[in-house]
Design a protein around this motif. Structure first.
Motif, short mmCIF file in Angstrom:
data_model
loop_
_atom_site.label_atom_id
_atom_site.label_comp_id
_atom_site.label_asym_id
_atom_site.label_seq_id
_atom_site.Cartn_x
_atom_site.Cartn_y
_atom_site.Cartn_z
N GLY A 91 0.79 -1.26 0.23
CA GLY A 91 -0.02 -0.05 -0.02
C GLY A 91 0.72 1.14 0.04
N ALA A 92 2.12 1.24 -0.07
CA ALA A 92 3.09 2.16 0.23
C ALA A 92 4.01 2.08 -1.06
N PRO A 93 4.60 3.36 -1.30
CA PRO A 93 5.63 3.25 -2.51
C PRO A 93 6.85 2.32 -2.13
N ARG A 94 7.33 1.43 -2.91
CA ARG A 94 8.34 0.48 -2.93
C ARG A 94 9.52 1.18 -2.06
N LEU A 95 10.10 2.04 -2.49
CA LEU A 95 11.14 2.65 -1.56
C LEU A 95 10.94 2.85 -0.22
N ALA A 96 9.74 3.60 0.06
CA ALA A 96 9.28 4.09 1.48
C ALA A 96 9.24 2.45 2.30
N THR A 97 8.60 1.51 1.64
CA THR A 97 8.22 0.29 2.24
C THR A 97 9.54 -0.56 2.64
N ILE A 98 10.64 -0.29 1.82
CA ILE A 98 11.96 -0.90 2.04
C ILE A 98 12.63 -0.17 2.87
N CYS A 108 2.96 6.00 5.75
CA CYS A 108 3.10 5.97 4.35
C CYS A 108 2.00 5.64 3.42
N VAL A 109 1.24 4.56 4.01
CA VAL A 109 -0.13 4.20 3.25
C VAL A 109 -1.02 5.30 3.33
N ASP A 122 -1.24 10.88 -2.69
CA ASP A 122 -0.46 10.98 -3.76
C ASP A 122 0.35 9.85 -3.94
N PRO A 123 0.21 8.88 -4.74
CA PRO A 123 0.96 7.72 -4.83
C PRO A 123 2.72 7.89 -5.04
N GLN A 124 2.86 9.21 -5.74
CA GLN A 124 4.30 9.53 -5.67
C GLN A 124 4.92 10.45 -4.70
N PHE A 125 4.28 10.47 -3.49
CA PHE A 125 4.78 11.42 -2.46
C PHE A 125 6.30 11.49 -2.08
N ALA A 126 6.78 9.99 -2.18
CA ALA A 126 8.19 9.81 -1.83
C ALA A 126 9.01 10.44 -2.71
N ASP A 127 8.77 10.59 -3.99
CA ASP A 127 9.54 11.11 -5.01
C ASP A 127 9.57 12.58 -5.15
N VAL A 128 8.33 13.06 -4.63
CA VAL A 128 8.26 14.59 -4.43
C VAL A 128 9.07 15.14 -3.20
N LEU A 129 9.02 14.19 -2.08
CA LEU A 129 9.53 14.54 -0.92
C LEU A 129 11.17 14.57 -1.22
N ILE A 130 11.58 13.36 -1.80
CA ILE A 130 13.08 13.59 -2.30
C ILE A 130 13.28 14.67 -2.98
N ARG A 131 12.88 15.11 -4.12
CA ARG A 131 12.95 16.19 -4.84
C ARG A 131 12.88 17.46 -4.13
N HIS A 132 11.97 17.51 -2.99
CA HIS A 132 12.01 18.82 -2.14
C HIS A 132 12.98 18.89 -1.41
#
Length: 90
Positions: A27-34, A64-65, A71-81
């Motif tokens: 239920g969460a992005p793969r990177l966040a779950t790992i 994370c879920v 926003d399913p791409q919140f991890a990418d946005v957070l990293i870019r931020h």
């Protein structure tokens, strides 16, 4: 320019949902779950704090879920931020 003419045969291609849906793990992005699992395992196995590791994993995965539902791409946005500097920063 809405045109009601029929399309020629073979002009439209069906796009399957799996090609556009984000890749989620539990239920969460793969990177966040790992990352959550690795930190929970480090707490549980490395520091031998089994309860703390389990509680950390449940809380972090839940957050994370919740964020992935918005926003399913919140991890990418957070990293870019975090990586980019503010344009108008003083």
């Amino acid at each position: 320019m809405a045109d009601n003419r029929p399309l020629p045969p073979g002009y439209s291609v069906p796009v399957h949902r799996s090609l556009t849906a984000p890749i989620l793990l539990a239920g969460a992005p793969r990177l966040a779950t790992i990352v959550n699992g690795t930190l929970a395992a480090a707490l549980g196995i490395g520091l031998q704090l089994w309860g703390v590791g389990l509680v950390f994993w449940i809380v972090a995965q839940g957050i994370c879920v919740f964020a992935a539902r918005r926003d399913p791409q919140f991890a990418d946005v957070l990293i870019r931020h975090i990586r980019t500097r503010g344009y108008y920063a003083c």
